[in-house]
Design an enzyme around this catalytic site. Sequence first.
Site, PDB file in Angstrom:
ATOM      1  N   TYR A  53       0.851  -1.194   0.000  1.00 24.65           N
ATOM      2  CA  TYR A  53       0.000   0.000   0.000  1.00 24.65           C
ATOM      3  C   TYR A  53       0.885   1.240   0.000  1.00 24.65           C
ATOM      4  O   TYR A  53       1.201   1.838   1.025  1.00 24.65           O
ATOM      5  CB  TYR A  53      -0.969   0.000   1.197  1.00 24.65           C
ATOM      6  N   HIS A 127      -0.939 -12.127   0.379  1.00 23.12           N
ATOM      7  CA  HIS A 127      -1.828 -11.173  -0.296  1.00 23.12           C
ATOM      8  C   HIS A 127      -2.634 -11.782  -1.452  1.00 23.12           C
ATOM      9  O   HIS A 127      -3.839 -11.567  -1.555  1.00 23.12           O
ATOM     10  CB  HIS A 127      -0.988  -9.997  -0.806  1.00 23.12           C
ATOM     11  N   SER A 207     -12.892  -4.149   0.132  1.00 16.47           N
ATOM     12  CA  SER A 207     -13.692  -3.215  -0.686  1.00 16.47           C
ATOM     13  C   SER A 207     -15.185  -3.434  -0.433  1.00 16.47           C
ATOM     14  O   SER A 207     -15.961  -3.657  -1.369  1.00 16.47           O
ATOM     15  CB  SER A 207     -13.367  -3.350  -2.178  1.00 16.47           C
ATOM     16  N   PRO A 208     -15.624  -3.349   0.837  1.00 20.08           N
ATOM     17  CA  PRO A 208     -17.033  -3.627   1.156  1.00 20.08           C
ATOM     18  C   PRO A 208     -18.014  -2.672   0.478  1.00 20.08           C
ATOM     19  O   PRO A 208     -19.182  -3.013   0.294  1.00 20.08           O
ATOM     20  CB  PRO A 208     -17.091  -3.490   2.676  1.00 20.08           C
ATOM     21  N   GLY A 210     -17.454  -1.494  -2.597  1.00 23.55           N
ATOM     22  CA  GLY A 210     -17.213  -1.548  -4.033  1.00 23.55           C
ATOM     23  C   GLY A 210     -15.894  -0.907  -4.438  1.00 23.55           C
ATOM     24  O   GLY A 210     -15.608  -0.792  -5.630  1.00 23.55           O
ATOM     25  N   GLY A 211     -15.110  -0.468  -3.459  1.00 28.62           N
ATOM     26  CA  GLY A 211     -13.799   0.122  -3.767  1.00 28.62           C
ATOM     27  C   GLY A 211     -13.815   1.635  -3.653  1.00 28.62           C
ATOM     28  O   GLY A 211     -14.882   2.264  -3.643  1.00 28.62           O
TER      29      GLY A 211
HETATM   30  N1  LIG Z   1      -6.655  -8.150  -0.024  1.00 31.12           N
HETATM   31  C1  LIG Z   1      -6.789  -7.429  -1.104  1.00 31.12           C
HETATM   32  O1  LIG Z   1      -6.433  -7.847  -2.216  1.00 31.12           O
HETATM   33  C2  LIG Z   1      -7.417  -6.071  -0.987  1.00 31.12           C
HETATM   34  C3  LIG Z   1      -7.803  -5.351  -2.129  1.00 31.12           C
HETATM   35  C4  LIG Z   1      -8.396  -4.106  -1.947  1.00 31.12           C
HETATM   36  C5  LIG Z   1      -8.597  -3.614  -0.662  1.00 31.12           C
HETATM   37  N2  LIG Z   1      -8.188  -4.311   0.430  1.00 31.12           N
HETATM   38  C6  LIG Z   1      -8.391  -3.826   1.800  1.00 31.12           C
HETATM   39  O2  LIG Z   1      -9.757  -3.540   1.992  1.00 31.12           O
HETATM   40  C7  LIG Z   1      -9.902  -2.226   2.469  1.00 31.12           C
HETATM   41  C8  LIG Z   1     -11.220  -1.627   2.027  1.00 31.12           C
HETATM   42  O3  LIG Z   1     -11.320  -1.581   0.617  1.00 31.12           O
HETATM   43  P1  LIG Z   1     -11.168  -0.221  -0.222  1.00 31.12           P
HETATM   44  O4  LIG Z   1     -10.521   0.797   0.611  1.00 31.12           O
HETATM   45  O5  LIG Z   1     -10.556  -0.623  -1.500  1.00 31.12           O
HETATM   46  O6  LIG Z   1     -12.647   0.166  -0.606  1.00 31.12           O
HETATM   47  P2  LIG Z   1     -14.008   0.423   0.205  1.00 31.12           P
HETATM   48  O7  LIG Z   1     -13.827   0.126   1.624  1.00 31.12           O
HETATM   49  O8  LIG Z   1     -15.077  -0.267  -0.537  1.00 31.12           O
HETATM   50  O9  LIG Z   1     -14.192   1.990  -0.018  1.00 31.12           O
HETATM   51  C9  LIG Z   1     -13.316   2.899   0.577  1.00 31.12           C
HETATM   52  C10 LIG Z   1     -13.868   4.285   0.456  1.00 31.12           C
HETATM   53  O10 LIG Z   1     -15.122   4.358   1.096  1.00 31.12           O
HETATM   54  C11 LIG Z   1     -15.313   5.630   1.623  1.00 31.12           C
HETATM   55  N3  LIG Z   1     -16.079   5.472   2.876  1.00 31.12           N
HETATM   56  C12 LIG Z   1     -15.682   4.767   3.947  1.00 31.12           C
HETATM   57  N4  LIG Z   1     -16.626   4.774   4.914  1.00 31.12           N
HETATM   58  C13 LIG Z   1     -17.628   5.540   4.420  1.00 31.12           C
HETATM   59  C14 LIG Z   1     -18.872   5.939   4.961  1.00 31.12           C
HETATM   60  N5  LIG Z   1     -19.258   5.518   6.175  1.00 31.12           N
HETATM   61  N6  LIG Z   1     -19.654   6.738   4.208  1.00 31.12           N
HETATM   62  C15 LIG Z   1     -19.254   7.147   2.965  1.00 31.12           C
HETATM   63  N7  LIG Z   1     -18.068   6.779   2.406  1.00 31.12           N
HETATM   64  C16 LIG Z   1     -17.275   5.977   3.131  1.00 31.12           C
HETATM   65  C17 LIG Z   1     -13.942   6.172   1.965  1.00 31.12           C
HETATM   66  O11 LIG Z   1     -13.932   7.542   1.638  1.00 31.12           O
HETATM   67  P3  LIG Z   1     -12.827   8.564   2.200  1.00 31.12           P
HETATM   68  O12 LIG Z   1     -11.558   8.157   1.515  1.00 31.12           O
HETATM   69  O13 LIG Z   1     -13.352   9.862   1.740  1.00 31.12           O
HETATM   70  O14 LIG Z   1     -12.734   8.390   3.665  1.00 31.12           O
HETATM   71  C18 LIG Z   1     -13.003   5.286   1.183  1.00 31.12           C
HETATM   72  O15 LIG Z   1     -12.188   5.955   0.256  1.00 31.12           O
HETATM   73  C19 LIG Z   1      -8.674  -1.503   1.901  1.00 31.12           C
HETATM   74  O16 LIG Z   1      -8.462  -0.268   2.528  1.00 31.12           O
HETATM   75  C20 LIG Z   1      -7.627  -2.535   2.115  1.00 31.12           C
HETATM   76  O17 LIG Z   1      -7.209  -2.519   3.482  1.00 31.12           O
HETATM   77  C21 LIG Z   1      -7.613  -5.538   0.276  1.00 31.12           C
END
Ligand SMILES: NC(=O)c1ccc[n+]([C@@H]2O[C@H](COP(=O)([O-])OP(=O)(O)OC[C@H]3O[C@@H](n4cnc5c(N)ncnc54)[C@H](OP(=O)(O)O)[C@@H]3O)[C@@H](O)[C@H]2O)c1
Length: 285
Positions: A53, A127, A207-208, A210-211
């Site tokens: 990251y 990963h 990405s709960p 959708g990312g």
């Molecule tokens: N293992 C893997 O291959 C893999 C791949 C992808 C991700 N991940 C992990 O999963 C985590 C979550 O996935 P992600 O970050 O890709 O996507 P996500 O959780 O689906 O979406 C993240 C975005 O949601 C917004 N958000 C969060 N809480 C919110 C709320 N209560 N209301 C409105 N918007 C909200 C945030 O905005 P702001 O930025 O404005 O706060 C953030 O940028 C990552 O951070 C990472 O740790 C793992």
Amino acid sequence: MHTRRIGDVQVSAIGLGAMPMSIEGRPDEARSLATLHAALDAGVTLIDTADAYHRDAGEAGHNETLIAKALASHALGGDVLVATKGGHLRPGDGSWTLDGSPRHLKAACEQSLSRLGVEAIGLYQFHRPDPRVPYAESVGALRELLDEGKIRMAGISNASPAQIRQANEILGGRLVSVQNQFSPAFRSSEPELRLCDELGIAFLPWSPFGGISRAGELGAVHASFARIAEAHGVSAHQVCLAWMLAKSSVVVPIPGASRPETIRDSAAAADLALTAEEIAELDAA
Ligand SMILES: NC(=O)c1ccc[n+]([C@@H]2O[C@H](COP(=O)([O-])OP(=O)(O)OC[C@H]3O[C@@H](n4cnc5c(N)ncnc54)[C@H](OP(=O)(O)O)[C@@H]3O)[C@@H](O)[C@H]2O)c1
């Protein structure tokens, strides 16, 4: 905040995905530290990260370094389980490459240990499977890291049901977590979630919403989530997380955030109870 279990550790039912604080579009360090501290203040005790990251070439571990700094400067920092990962690399052109060789994983683990400033990593996750390396060899490296005491617990990510069973066997029943993509728009990891439930292994939906780029559209794209959110007077994001929590006691979502207000809002989902009818509607949506 309600808690759940990863291996022998109790963690908050909602974790924090720290990736948005280090990749493309990331905020400045002050906002990232404020976001991490807001998570701790809200009762979050699980933070998900990875050595990959980061944004630019030559800054591997940007996110881990940020987390170490935030934890060291907060009274509750010692209560947090940091879950990091190895096996992905970022050359700095926006792409993600793979190296699942034992040699790489062991070297990567050493570097994560040093950046996090700990003697053993709380949860170390492989990963993503590397098609050029037999899965058993990559997971075998995790087993050795466990046996050497470099990592306290081992997890895998982006794994199929067969790989979950294989990894748990190689680890001698010590696989504690599986982290797969899962969201209202991406539900094909349901078989892995069910298998984790059956085996008592934590399931961390990534990405709960959708990312990063699609999180803002959650309520607009998924009308049922928006309607139920309105009925409860909460965000569609909280409904999404509460729906996931209701699927099984092994589920621990890790919503990403780069602003204090978003992680505060997400953390509140741990206290949101949906009715059986609402859950059925969201399942069918
Ligand atoms: N293992 C893997 O291959 C893999 C791949 C992808 C991700 N991940 C992990 O999963 C985590 C979550 O996935 P992600 O970050 O890709 O996507 P996500 O959780 O689906 O979406 C993240 C975005 O949601 C917004 N958000 C969060 N809480 C919110 C709320 N209560 N209301 C409105 N918007 C909200 C945030 O905005 P702001 O930025 O404005 O706060 C953030 O940028 C990552 O951070 C990472 O740790 C793992």
